[in-house]
Design a protein around this motif. Structure first.
Motif, PDB file in Angstrom:
ATOM      1  N   ALA B  18       2.597   8.489   2.946  1.00  0.00           N
ATOM      2  CA  ALA B  18       2.173   7.172   3.427  1.00  0.00           C
ATOM      3  C   ALA B  18       2.496   7.001   4.908  1.00  0.00           C
ATOM      4  O   ALA B  18       1.733   6.369   5.647  1.00  0.00           O
ATOM      5  CB  ALA B  18       2.851   6.069   2.608  1.00  0.00           C
ATOM      6  N   LEU B  19       3.621   7.577   5.333  1.00  0.00           N
ATOM      7  CA  LEU B  19       3.992   7.486   6.760  1.00  0.00           C
ATOM      8  C   LEU B  19       2.962   8.184   7.640  1.00  0.00           C
ATOM      9  O   LEU B  19       2.511   7.637   8.651  1.00  0.00           O
ATOM     10  CB  LEU B  19       5.338   8.177   6.988  1.00  0.00           C
ATOM     11  N   GLY B  22      -0.416   6.300   7.303  1.00  0.00           N
ATOM     12  CA  GLY B  22      -0.337   4.987   7.961  1.00  0.00           C
ATOM     13  C   GLY B  22      -0.302   5.112   9.476  1.00  0.00           C
ATOM     14  O   GLY B  22      -0.973   4.366  10.203  1.00  0.00           O
ATOM     15  N   THR B  34      -0.234  -1.227   7.007  1.00  0.00           N
ATOM     16  CA  THR B  34       1.144  -1.630   6.730  1.00  0.00           C
ATOM     17  C   THR B  34       1.660  -0.761   5.600  1.00  0.00           C
ATOM     18  O   THR B  34       1.019  -0.644   4.559  1.00  0.00           O
ATOM     19  CB  THR B  34       1.209  -3.114   6.321  1.00  0.00           C
ATOM     20  N   MET B  35       2.807  -0.124   5.827  1.00  0.00           N
ATOM     21  CA  MET B  35       3.360   0.800   4.844  1.00  0.00           C
ATOM     22  C   MET B  35       4.686   0.269   4.318  1.00  0.00           C
ATOM     23  O   MET B  35       5.534  -0.169   5.097  1.00  0.00           O
ATOM     24  CB  MET B  35       3.542   2.156   5.518  1.00  0.00           C
ATOM     25  N   THR B  36       4.827   0.268   3.004  1.00  0.00           N
ATOM     26  CA  THR B  36       6.112  -0.077   2.390  1.00  0.00           C
ATOM     27  C   THR B  36       6.443   1.014   1.373  1.00  0.00           C
ATOM     28  O   THR B  36       5.572   1.793   0.994  1.00  0.00           O
ATOM     29  CB  THR B  36       6.071  -1.445   1.678  1.00  0.00           C
ATOM     30  N   PHE B  39      12.515   1.452  -2.666  1.00  0.00           N
ATOM     31  CA  PHE B  39      13.751   1.517  -1.897  1.00  0.00           C
ATOM     32  C   PHE B  39      14.912   1.196  -2.826  1.00  0.00           C
ATOM     33  O   PHE B  39      14.792   0.392  -3.727  1.00  0.00           O
ATOM     34  CB  PHE B  39      13.667   0.488  -0.761  1.00  0.00           C
ATOM     35  N   LEU B  52       0.390   1.604   0.921  1.00  0.00           N
ATOM     36  CA  LEU B  52      -0.286   1.466   2.195  1.00  0.00           C
ATOM     37  C   LEU B  52      -1.397   0.434   2.034  1.00  0.00           C
ATOM     38  O   LEU B  52      -2.216   0.541   1.122  1.00  0.00           O
ATOM     39  CB  LEU B  52      -0.878   2.824   2.572  1.00  0.00           C
ATOM     40  N   PRO B  62       1.919  -7.772   2.714  1.00  0.00           N
ATOM     41  CA  PRO B  62       2.236  -6.372   3.027  1.00  0.00           C
ATOM     42  C   PRO B  62       2.244  -5.417   1.840  1.00  0.00           C
ATOM     43  O   PRO B  62       2.316  -4.208   2.039  1.00  0.00           O
ATOM     44  CB  PRO B  62       3.652  -6.470   3.623  1.00  0.00           C
ATOM     45  N   TYR B  63       2.207  -5.954   0.628  1.00  0.00           N
ATOM     46  CA  TYR B  63       2.326  -5.085  -0.544  1.00  0.00           C
ATOM     47  C   TYR B  63       0.982  -4.875  -1.235  1.00  0.00           C
ATOM     48  O   TYR B  63       0.075  -5.698  -1.125  1.00  0.00           O
ATOM     49  CB  TYR B  63       3.312  -5.678  -1.549  1.00  0.00           C
TER      50      TYR B  63
END
Lengths: 391, 196
Positions: B18-19, B22, B34-36, B39, B52, B62-63
């Protein structure tokens, strides 16, 4: 005297990045000229400390991992009087530990930036999940009467931008400035554009330049209650720094009269400059029936609800607080005098809504869309409150 | 707007997927991303996921709510996340690691032997780049150029070339699959469930 200079290129990682809010805070601090960071790791703020620790040697800075948060905030006070721009970052439990010496920093007019990446509480609460539960603690958490400046970013880009703003405000008003972000913004990756150093304005510390034997560390009663200049410990000046009520020389004065002068100063330097400090975004307030007032990550969710309400024919305004403290009283009072209702969503059980209610003073309905924390709102909850407010 | 979930188990490079994607989209394809990521305790072992949200305009929420694309690289991730994939959505699975339910036609399935391809290239750690290549070919969500520009800071320098090879392998394979399916339309329509 506020002197602005261009940022030191050594701290500026110019260019576009894909970065989370925690890392952006560290980059903003470095760009603003922060060269001393003392902290203690705590989820979800640790990434800021890690980034600063990794990056500060190349910028010529120092990072110390302290034994706890009490030591961290105390080290900041020393670092600032030692001549540096200083910062720490923490979350709920660590923020509570810092409270007493936040008061000392306010009383000694020590510039510093403290970021709280908010997570669910109380106590150890929900360590990995988002919240906005310290919005009142930041204002009232230390004992006695004082004022603070608190900024609330809604994105990684704004974490960078507001970190610079926070340092500039803390130097201008010689006071702790808080960045009240949250787990969602802290861990969310988005594009962050860092401008070249030549485009970043930073406020330099107001250094004293007069004769050594005439230096006084404090100045009371100046125009707009602006604070006096500082010196560096070790540069040969004689002065005293204490948490006790003091005179301009910094010497303790245990009298009602001295307290009146001293405390009035630390309050009025914020209150009487509130118009210059307060930042917000307002959209379609004119003719609105309902206005949503929010801050931080919640304001992004609120925009979705506001757009949905407008599609349904409800004239809905949007007001985003970028500065939570000082509270934008004038703006909220004006909104309250024109609308049927103000809707206040926040990821807590109802905190800033109390301030909105106080300022609205019964001129309109005030509807709290609160939560026990851990997640952002569903936009439909905010939409339902907008509809309730209009009816 | 497109909502994507990458999922698998810890160590497969799920967050890195995703990084990279994104960063490629938001820095080099001129769109918003927007990536979350999962966690905390839930990210340790078991199913790991990253999200993403991609849009032509600023991302607000964002989700992921109803993903249009699910990438599942482990059985547990597949079991957990397949039900939330929107109807008609794109499901990319690691075919050697995921045993699928009987196909009901609810979603469009694209199997890829990413780990095997990566091992053929010398190291199974490159499987996530095979997946990104395959994902790029199937979804058109990100361009190959953008991914290659995004890679240097996100993979170790000495493995950059191998990672690009892995990406190219996945991309070529994805294009083959798409060509074979041509006529059957896998289009942006399917992915943009929940468009505003």
């Amino acid at each position: 005297m506020v002197r602005k200079v261009k940022a030191d290129p050594k701290g500026v990682l110019e260019g576009p990045h894909f970065m989370d809010g925690d890392h952006a805070l560290a980059e903003g601090a470095l760009a603003a000229g922060c060269r001393f960071f003392a902290g203690y790791p705590i989820t979800p703020s640790t990434e800021t400390a890690e980034r600063f620790a990794e990056r500060c040697p190349e910028a010529g800075g120092l990072f110390i991992q302290m034994e706890d948060e009490i030591a961290s905030i105390t080290a900041l006070i020393g670092g600032a009087w030692g001549g540096q721009k200083v910062m720490t970052v923490t979350s709920g439990p660590g923020f509570s530990l810092m409270m007493e010496n936040i008061g000392l920093a306010c009383m000694t007019e020590t510039p510093m930036v403290i970021a709280n990446v908010q997570r669910g509480g109380p106590s150890t609460g929900l360590p990995t999940l988002t919240a906005q539960q310290e919005m009142m603690q930041v204002r009232w958490g230390s004992h006695g009467d004082y004022r603070v400046i608190a900024l609330v970013p809604d994105s990684p880009q704004e974490c960078f931008d507001l970190a610079i703003e926070a340092f500039n405000l803390s130097e201008t008003y010689r006071t702790p400035v808080f960045i009240m972000t949250d787990e969602t913004v802290g861990h969310m990756h988005e594009k962050v554009v860092i401008p070249p150093a030549s485009e970043i304005e930073v406020v330099e510390r107001n250094w004293y330049t007069g004769p050594k034997d005439q230096y006084k560390p404090y100045k009371f009663g100046a125009e707009n209650h602006m604070p006096g200049p500082m010196v560096k410990v070790g540069d040969g000046y004689r002065f005293h720094v204490t948490g006790l009520v003091h005179d301009e020389r910094g010497y303790p004065q245990a009298t009602v009269e001295a307290g009146k002068i001293n405390i009035t100063h630390i309050i009025e330097k914020i209150d009487s400059n509130a118009d210059k400090i307060i930042r917000f975004e307002a959209d379609q307030l004119e003719g609105a029936e309902v206005v949503v007032v929010s801050y931080g990550i919640t304001s992004r969710i609120a925009i979705k609800a506001v757009m949905d309400a407008r599609k349904q024919g409800i004239k809905t305004g949007n007001f985003r607080m970028i500065t939570a403290w000082p509270f934008p009283e004038k703006q909220i009072r004006e909104i309250a005098s024109k609308v049927k209702a103000i809707v206040v969503p926040e990821i807590n059980y109802g905190q800033m809504v109390r301030e909105v209610e106080r300022v609205a003073g019964g001129r309109c309905k005030v509807i709290s869309v609160n939560s026990t924390g851990g997640a952002v709102h569903d936009p439909s909850e905010i939409l339902a409150a907008i509809k309730e407010g209009r009816s | 707007m497109m909502e994507v979930r990458f999922s698998g188990f810890g160590g497969q490079g799920i967050v890195r997927c995703a990084l990279i994607t994104g960063k490629a989209i938001s820095l080099y394809d001129n769109k918003f991303a927007t990536m979350t990521q999962s966690f905390g305790p839930e990210a340790r072992g078991g199913a790991c996921s990253s999200q993403l949200v991609v849009s032509e305009s600023r991302v607000l929420y964002p989700y992921v709510t109803v993903p249009g694309v699910l990438v599942a690289l482990s059985q547990e991730a597949y079991n957990l996340y397949e039900p939330e994939l929107g109807n008609g959505g794109i499901l990319i699975v690691e075919q050697d690691l995921v045993k699928q339910k009987p196909d009901t036609g609810r979603v469009q399935v694209f199997p890829v032997p990413a780990t095997r391809f990566a091992e053929e290239l010398g190291n199974r750690l490159f499987a996530n780049l095979v997946v990104i290549g395959f994902f790029a070919a199937v979804t058109k969500c990100v361009t190959p150029d953008a991914v290659k520009k995004a890679l240097p800071e996100l993979v170790p320098g000495r493995f950059l070339k191998a990672n690009i090879q892995a990406f190219d392998k996945g991309y070529a394979y994805g294009n083959e699959i798409m060509a074979a399916k041509s006529g059957a339309s896998v289009t942006a329509d399917a992915m943009s469930e929940g468009v505003e």
